[in-house]
Design a protein around this motif. Structure first.
Motif, mmCIF file in Angstrom:
data_model
loop_
_atom_site.group_PDB
_atom_site.id
_atom_site.type_symbol
_atom_site.label_atom_id
_atom_site.label_comp_id
_atom_site.label_asym_id
_atom_site.label_seq_id
_atom_site.Cartn_x
_atom_site.Cartn_y
_atom_site.Cartn_z
ATOM 1 N N ALA A 500 0.479 -2.422 -1.423
ATOM 2 C CA ALA A 500 -0.399 -3.246 -1.783
ATOM 3 C C ALA A 500 -0.749 -2.617 -3.286
ATOM 4 N N GLY A 501 -1.418 -3.812 -4.412
ATOM 5 C CA GLY A 501 -2.112 -2.241 -5.448
ATOM 6 C C GLY A 501 -0.408 -2.405 -6.182
ATOM 7 N N ARG A 502 -0.713 -2.310 -8.018
ATOM 8 C CA ARG A 502 0.186 -2.301 -8.906
ATOM 9 C C ARG A 502 0.145 -0.817 -9.412
ATOM 10 N N PRO A 503 0.754 0.073 -9.193
ATOM 11 C CA PRO A 503 2.452 -0.364 -9.004
ATOM 12 C C PRO A 503 2.050 -0.261 -7.613
ATOM 13 N N LYS A 504 3.190 -0.302 -7.045
ATOM 14 C CA LYS A 504 3.490 -0.674 -5.707
ATOM 15 C C LYS A 504 2.507 0.542 -4.391
ATOM 16 N N ILE A 505 1.890 1.217 -3.862
ATOM 17 C CA ILE A 505 1.461 1.669 -2.741
ATOM 18 C C ILE A 505 1.601 1.457 -1.303
ATOM 19 N N GLY A 506 2.169 2.158 -0.857
ATOM 20 C CA GLY A 506 2.613 2.158 0.713
ATOM 21 C C GLY A 506 1.572 2.355 1.562
ATOM 22 N N HIS A 507 1.444 1.361 2.882
ATOM 23 C CA HIS A 507 0.795 1.521 3.909
ATOM 24 C C HIS A 507 -0.885 0.992 3.262
ATOM 25 N N GLN A 508 -0.852 -0.401 2.859
ATOM 26 C CA GLN A 508 -2.761 -0.038 2.784
ATOM 27 C C GLN A 508 -2.953 -1.068 3.069
ATOM 28 N N VAL A 509 -2.296 -2.226 3.598
ATOM 29 C CA VAL A 509 -2.296 -3.331 4.537
ATOM 30 C C VAL A 509 -1.456 -3.421 5.990
ATOM 31 N N LYS A 510 -2.771 -3.960 6.756
ATOM 32 C CA LYS A 510 -1.717 -4.009 8.334
ATOM 33 C C LYS A 510 -1.885 -5.091 8.263
ATOM 34 N N ALA A 511 -1.191 -5.866 9.201
ATOM 35 C CA ALA A 511 -1.176 -6.970 9.892
ATOM 36 C C ALA A 511 -0.555 -7.365 10.561
ATOM 37 N N ILE A 512 -0.857 -8.409 11.871
ATOM 38 C CA ILE A 512 -0.096 -8.633 12.833
ATOM 39 C C ILE A 512 0.699 -9.887 12.443
ATOM 40 N N ALA A 513 -0.139 -10.932 11.800
ATOM 41 C CA ALA A 513 0.433 -11.855 11.279
ATOM 42 C C ALA A 513 1.764 -11.787 10.271
ATOM 43 N N LEU A 514 3.011 -12.265 10.266
ATOM 44 C CA LEU A 514 3.662 -12.310 8.435
ATOM 45 C C LEU A 514 4.199 -13.305 8.192
ATOM 46 N N LEU A 515 3.182 -14.084 7.137
ATOM 47 C CA LEU A 515 3.650 -15.386 6.002
ATOM 48 C C LEU A 515 5.586 -15.049 5.884
ATOM 49 N N LEU A 516 5.984 -16.445 6.031
ATOM 50 C CA LEU A 516 6.857 -16.699 5.587
ATOM 51 C C LEU A 516 6.835 -16.986 4.193
ATOM 52 N N GLY A 517 6.397 -17.527 3.714
ATOM 53 C CA GLY A 517 6.415 -18.183 1.876
ATOM 54 C C GLY A 517 5.857 -19.100 2.423
ATOM 55 N N PRO A 518 6.018 -19.917 0.976
ATOM 56 C CA PRO A 518 6.645 -19.651 -0.399
ATOM 57 C C PRO A 518 5.359 -18.420 -0.728
ATOM 58 N N ASP A 519 5.512 -17.708 -1.533
ATOM 59 C CA ASP A 519 4.038 -16.448 -2.176
ATOM 60 C C ASP A 519 3.885 -16.272 -3.527
ATOM 61 N N PHE A 520 3.487 -15.357 -3.860
ATOM 62 C CA PHE A 520 3.648 -13.974 -5.217
ATOM 63 C C PHE A 520 2.884 -13.052 -5.140
ATOM 64 N N SER A 521 4.362 -12.059 -5.004
ATOM 65 C CA SER A 521 3.721 -10.613 -5.206
ATOM 66 C C SER A 521 3.869 -10.836 -6.922
ATOM 67 N N THR A 522 2.849 -9.475 -7.125
ATOM 68 C CA THR A 522 3.105 -8.155 -8.431
ATOM 69 C C THR A 522 3.567 -6.898 -8.737
ATOM 70 N N ASP A 523 3.937 -6.870 -9.982
ATOM 71 C CA ASP A 523 4.669 -5.369 -9.554
ATOM 72 C C ASP A 523 4.266 -4.870 -11.254
ATOM 73 N N LEU A 524 3.839 -3.544 -10.801
ATOM 74 C CA LEU A 524 4.517 -2.648 -12.245
ATOM 75 C C LEU A 524 5.238 -2.370 -12.271
ATOM 76 N N VAL A 525 6.521 -2.419 -13.300
ATOM 77 C CA VAL A 525 8.049 -1.639 -13.494
ATOM 78 C C VAL A 525 7.795 -1.082 -15.296
ATOM 79 N N THR A 526 8.357 -0.041 -15.044
ATOM 80 C CA THR A 526 8.094 0.776 -16.355
ATOM 81 C C THR A 526 9.859 1.128 -16.645
ATOM 82 N N VAL A 527 9.785 0.320 -17.734
ATOM 83 C CA VAL A 527 11.796 0.315 -18.537
ATOM 84 C C VAL A 527 11.331 1.374 -20.188
#
Length: 826
Positions: A500-527
């Motif tokens: 979670a977060g921007r840029p993405k950082i691992g092991h930030q969110v715990k969940a049992i149910a996995l949402l199948l979508g559709p959904d959106f995710s945002t990220d910060l990429v350096t080019v």
């Protein structure tokens, strides 16, 4: 050279002759001429007076013979050095001779009250006379001076203390110990012996006795007994021999109140245990036929009453227990602690130690002594979506019971399923378990309490999936929502740990149910651009899962990547950094040559359908500064141009406004001057009108006031006259009415009295007529002659015919006497 010393009456001095070294006593009244070789060593001092019921102690007293002090050959008084003398009441004052000392001051004789005594001790051998008996006292001997009385002190006797008598009540005793061996009447007490004094009233301890305390008795009732323990072997007051360590009960049947002896300890007061027909108790170490059986148990059923001492309390239950009234769907779980064969009339089942069985209701049940009651069980009603975990105590197997009313078997118990703290929180929170809207952070939430014996359930949200892993079978299953999942004893949820977060950082969110979508995710990429400018791209991905729910391998595939968000963002970021965004992300279809419209992740069937660049920010500091400078310069030029236009427009409007303001001020001044002139003229006119009106008003007011005053006086006189006439008329009318009313009242009263007199006369006449009629003429004749007949009969009875009896105070009527003698009956 000499000094003159004047001594007043009852004063004395001690004078030392320094030539002979002899000290002499001089007593006033005296005028003493002191020589040059003499010195006053003490005084002048007042003589000592010992009053009634007083005494004093003199140290080194003078030797007296024939009421005179004895002198040595040098003229010095002889003293009893080292001795003391007590002087009592005297009629005259006395001085102290040279060498005598007054210890303390004059003291009062000590009065000893009733029920008190002085404890005395001889410090020297001496003899004293008591009631014509010579008593010899040895040094160290102690005795009492008992009150009431006045103690005469002795120089050879020391007063140790004042001893008060102790009052012994009816239900108490005094605990005493012997300080030395002595004889008390016919009883010989040895040193250290302890006994009880139970005689009621005041008791004064002897010199050889010491009071250890007052022992209170215990009142015994039908509901209270006394539990005693023997301190040493002795025979109690009931004649029973008690050995050291023995324990027993004393009840009201033996005595109404009990005073514990010196060899007895009171353990506690024992209340009466009352058992009704629904109660029972188990007695440990029971007393049967007067003998105690240690280690044995006895069942006592109600209705009954008994005293249970502390060493007879039931092992499992304290006091009394209720009989178990078993209802339907209720069982008693029992365990046999030793071999027990049931009553042959009831059953021939033989129980072995450790065996468990159930007693089913409805019925009453009293467990035997050899049976231990473990618990009371009731049937567990379960809904179709509810269940419990049940463990078999013999095999250890755990199973689930769902959707039925279940009663545990004797060798079964409810088992508690433990879950990790993360799962405990996740299955109980009521939030949307999606990962693209921030997800669930269970570490920041409190897990509610859960009944661990109940089957774990989880409501799977719509369009989501949950993976359940069976640790015993080493298999996993996936369930899709909306659905309710229930865990078996060896199953647990697969917990997703997402980025979670921007840029993405691992092991930030715990969940049992996995949402199948559709959904959106945002990220910060350096080019980095072709001219080596580094930029931060804020990207947004639209994604969903494509899965065939009927194929097990397809279902479990979506959980193959634990952190699909992090992996997706990393993969897309690596492609973006290589070339154009959509082309780099989605790729080019080789058949058509066009850019594809989606990106597939075959590892878990994740599909990215769109990508959008939300913001572009340069990372290189020089590039950012150059862009900022150019932007700032453009903004500055535009701002300066706008400011110049604004200033010119403002100056123009200001000049026009100033001209209009000055013209308006001149016009306002002309108008104000004209208005001021008109105002002055109007003020003058008003002043003249005001003065004339004021004078006219005053004159008119005075004339009207005079007229009104005259008219008011006339009206007042007229009203006064009218009022007086009305008042006189009212008084006259009132007087007439009053006289008329009084006349009528008196008239009516007279008529009433006349009528009353008439009626009373009629009543009396009627009464007299009726009385006469009732009595009759014959009776009246007899009544009129009764007095004469009585007198004649009286004289005839006395045989008197011509006697006269009279006293000196009353005259004698001889005419009546003669008539009487002649027999005249007129």
């Amino acid at each position: 050279m000499s000094d003159t010393i004047k001594l007043k009456p009852y004063e004395y001095i001690h004078v030392l002759d320094e030539d002979t070294n002899i000290t002499r006593l001089f007593v006033g009244p005296l005028t003493y001429l002191k020589q040059h070789n003499e010195k006053v060593v003490d005084g002048p001092k007042q003589m000592i007076l010992v009053g009634p019921r007083q005494y004093c102690v003199i140290e080194n007293p003078v030797v007296i013979e024939d009421n005179e002090p004895v002198l040595d050959e040098n003229g010095q008084v002889l003293l009893k050095y080292g001795e003391k003398e007590i002087r009592f009441e005297s009629n005259e004052k006395f001085p102290l001779y040279p060498g005598e000392k007054l210890l303390g001051s004059v003291l009062k004789l000590q009065t000893v009250q009733p029920q008190q005594a002085l404890r005395l001790k001889a410090i020297q051998d001496f003899k004293e006379k008591i009631n014509d008996v010579i008593v010899e006292r040895k040094a160290g001997t102690e005795w009492y001076f008992e009150g009431p009385g006045t103690y005469i002190p002795n120089i050879r006797v020391q007063v140790l203390e004042t001893v008060k008598a102790v009052f012994i009540e009816e239900s108490s005793a005094l605990k005493l110990t012997a300080l030395s061996t002595f004889t008390d009447g016919e009883v010989t007490r040895k040193a250290g012996e302890i006994w009880l004094e139970t005689k009621e009233g005041f008791y004064l301890p002897k010199v050889e006795e010491k009071v250890l305390g007052l022992v209170k008795g215990f009142v015994l009732t039908d509901r209270k007994a006394l539990h005693l323990k023997a301190r040493s072997t002795f025979v109690d007051k009931f004649g029973k021999k008690r050995k050291a360590g023995n324990e027993w009960l004393v009840t009201k049947q033996e005595t109404e109140y009990y005073i514990p002896g010196v060899f007895e300890d009171v353990v506690r007061e024992v209340p009466l245990v009352i058992l009704n027909d629904m109660q029972y108790c188990v007695v440990l170490n029971p007393v049967i036929d007067g003998k105690q059986h240690f280690g044995k148990k006895q069942l006592r059923k109600g209705e009954a009453t008994l005293f249970l001492a502390s060493w007879r309390i039931a092992e499992q239950w304290t006091g009394k227990n209720e009989q178990k009234e078993l209802e339907h769907d209720t069982d008693m779980n029992n365990e046999n602690k030793e071999k027990k064969k049931k009553d042959k009339k009831v059953s021939k089942v033989r129980r072995t130690p450790g065996e468990r069985w159930m007693v089913h209701g409805p019925r009453r049940y009293i467990p035997p002594v050899a049976v231990q009651l473990l618990e009371r069980r009731a049937a567990i009603p379960l809904h179709k979506d509810e269940g419990v975990y049940v463990r078999d105590l013999r095999t250890g197997l755990i199973r689930t019971v769902i959707g039925e009313t279940y009663m545990l078997k004797p060798y079964e118990e409810l088992w508690e399923k433990e879950l990790t703290s993360v799962v405990e929180k996740l299955i109980n929170i009521d939030v949307d378990p999606t990962i693209t809207r921030g997800g669930i952070q269970p570490d920041q939430m409190e897990a509610p309490q859960r009944d661990k014996t109940r089957v774990v359930t989880f409501q799977i949200p719509n369009n989501s999936a949950v993976q359940i892993y069976d640790y015993k079978e080493k298999t996993a299953r996936v369930q899709f929502g909306p659905d309710l999942v229930m865990l078996e004893p060896d199953e647990d949820f697969t917990v997703l740990s997402l980025s979670a977060g921007r840029p993405k950082i691992g092991h930030q969110v715990k969940a049992i149910a996995l949402l199948l979508g559709p959904d959106f995710s945002t990220d910060l990429v350096t080019v980095e651009t072709s001219d080596h400018a580094r930029l931060n791209l804020k990207l947004q991905y639209a994604w969903r899962f494509e899965v065939n729910k009927d194929i097990k391998e397809e279902s479990t595939k979506i959980f193959q990547v634990p952190d699909f968000i992090g992996d997706m963002c990393k993969a897309i970021g690596s492609r973006i950094r290589g070339s154009l965004i959509r082309k780099a992300v989605f790729g080019v279809d080789k058949k058509t040559g066009h850019v594809r419209d989606r990106l597939e992740f075959k590892a878990n069937n994740l599909i990215v359908t769109d990508i959008d660049i939300q913001t572009v920010e340069p990372i290189d500091e020089e590039t950012r500064l150059s862009l900022q400078k150019s932007v700032q310069l453009a903004i500055s030029i535009t701002t300066q141009s706008q400011e110049a236009d604004a200033r010119h427009e403002a100056l123009k409007k200001s000049t026009e406004s100033q001209g209009k303001l000055e013209i308006q001020q001149l016009e306002d001044e002309i108008e104000a001057e004209t208005t001021r002139q008109t105002l002055y003229q109007q003020q003058a006119d008003c002043k003249s009108i005001e003065t004339a009106g004021k004078a006219k008003a005053q004159a008119k007011a005075k004339s009207e006031a005079a007229v009104i005053q005259g008219e008011s006086k006339v009206n007042q006189a007229t009203l006064t006259t009218t009022a007086e006439e009305i008042e006189d008329k009212i008084k006259l009318d009132f007087s007439k009415e009053k006289n008329s009313a009084e006349f009528e009242h008196k008239k009516q009263m007279n008529l009433l009295e006349i009528d009353f007199a008439k009626e009373m006369s009629q009543i009396y006449s009627k009464k007299f007529k009726e009385i006469v009629t009732l009595i009759g003429p014959e009776t009246l004749e007899i009544m009129s002659q009764s007095e004469l007949l009585n007198k004649a009969e009286l004289l005839e009875g006395l045989n008197l015919n011509g006697y006269l009896i009279a006293d000196a105070k009353k005259p004698v009527n001889l005419i009546k006497t003669a008539n009487s003698l002649l027999g005249d009956k007129r």
